[in-house]
Enzyme design. Sequence first.
Site, PDB file in Angstrom:
ATOM      1  N   HIS A  83       0.825  -1.213   0.000  1.00  0.00           N
ATOM      2  CA  HIS A  83       0.000   0.000   0.000  1.00  0.00           C
ATOM      3  C   HIS A  83       0.861   1.266   0.000  1.00  0.00           C
ATOM      4  O   HIS A  83       0.555   2.230  -0.701  1.00  0.00           O
ATOM      5  CB  HIS A  83      -0.954  -0.001   1.190  1.00  0.00           C
ATOM      6  N   HIS A 241      -9.093  -2.092  -5.505  1.00  0.00           N
ATOM      7  CA  HIS A 241      -8.022  -2.436  -4.566  1.00  0.00           C
ATOM      8  C   HIS A 241      -6.990  -3.351  -5.219  1.00  0.00           C
ATOM      9  O   HIS A 241      -5.796  -3.248  -4.924  1.00  0.00           O
ATOM     10  CB  HIS A 241      -8.570  -3.097  -3.305  1.00  0.00           C
ATOM     11  N   ASP A 245      -3.037  -2.689  -5.339  1.00  0.00           N
ATOM     12  CA  ASP A 245      -1.998  -3.666  -5.004  1.00  0.00           C
ATOM     13  C   ASP A 245      -1.022  -3.870  -6.158  1.00  0.00           C
ATOM     14  O   ASP A 245       0.195  -3.962  -5.956  1.00  0.00           O
ATOM     15  CB  ASP A 245      -2.630  -5.011  -4.645  1.00  0.00           C
ATOM     16  N   HIS A 268      -0.631 -10.880  -5.420  1.00  0.00           N
ATOM     17  CA  HIS A 268       0.752 -10.484  -5.124  1.00  0.00           C
ATOM     18  C   HIS A 268       1.775 -11.403  -5.790  1.00  0.00           C
ATOM     19  O   HIS A 268       2.753 -10.939  -6.370  1.00  0.00           O
ATOM     20  CB  HIS A 268       0.986 -10.477  -3.617  1.00  0.00           C
TER      21      HIS A 268
END
Length: 313
Positions: A83, A241, A245, A268
């Site tokens: 973030h 979001h 990321d 991720h």
Amino acid sequence: MSFDRQTTLRTAVTLTGIGVHSGAPAGICLKPSSANSGVVFLRTGIEGMPPQLIHAKHTKVSATELCTVIGDRSSASVSTIEHLMSACSGLGLDNVLVEIDGPEMPIMDGSATEFVTAIEAVGLVTLAAQRRYLKVLQPVRIEQGRAFAELMPAEKGFRLDVEIDFDTAVIGRQRKVFDLEAKAYASEISKARTFGFMRDVEQLWKAGFALGASLDNTVAIGEDKVINPEGLRYGDEFVRHKVLDAIGDLALAGYPIIGEFRSYCGGHRMNVRILEALFADRANFAIVESQPVFAATSRAVQMAPAAYAPDLH
């Protein structure tokens, strides 16, 4: 304002909170740094060890389960960096020293907006050094089951095309195409919060995750609705979001990217893997000095590198 030179913070700024996974208090201080330093974490509070520098690069990633971790997890590491990395990339902050007193970044409200607010409050300064970019020269793609991620060439700028598909009517299939630019990042992406399913909470706790998660920092998804009483900040907050990321993870390239990123059902691990695939062949990219338009909301002035700023390469 178009940035063709590197930036750093005008002055230091401190933030405190808790770690979303550890539940432990977490504090950071963002400090100005010199040209070509990039984003560097100074990890303090390590038992029996002096403070350790950890460069925010894809080669330093040690874990990607539910968050992105850099450094050696057996000694000095920092988790949940995505973030803050996203905020730096979104606002065009090239060089910053992040002093952190524990192993996990503060989650704040689950988005990047408090990092954006802090950075904008102190403002950016431009340094004498020319900004350098990573230009994607040829397509690179990775796949895992139905999921994929790819990087492709573009003449200028950085476009993200992110799609998610969850087997729940609360989320379903969502797609967001976003051209990275500071003003749009602050208003359209930075406020999107992390999310999780209530059905997974007990299992996550047993595994040592989400110990600090609450309705103050996570969008909680029940069987057929969002649990948070205030609801969503955007109708498609979930995919926004994921864009947030991706911006943070891809900032681990070490340079602003000129290219296009696409992903479907990624996360991720795939974000980091696509960087590994890109850097695996020198023909895939070039480091260039260019001047794509990068509109910024942060205050900026021209400044030579500070004499006291660390030169961390």
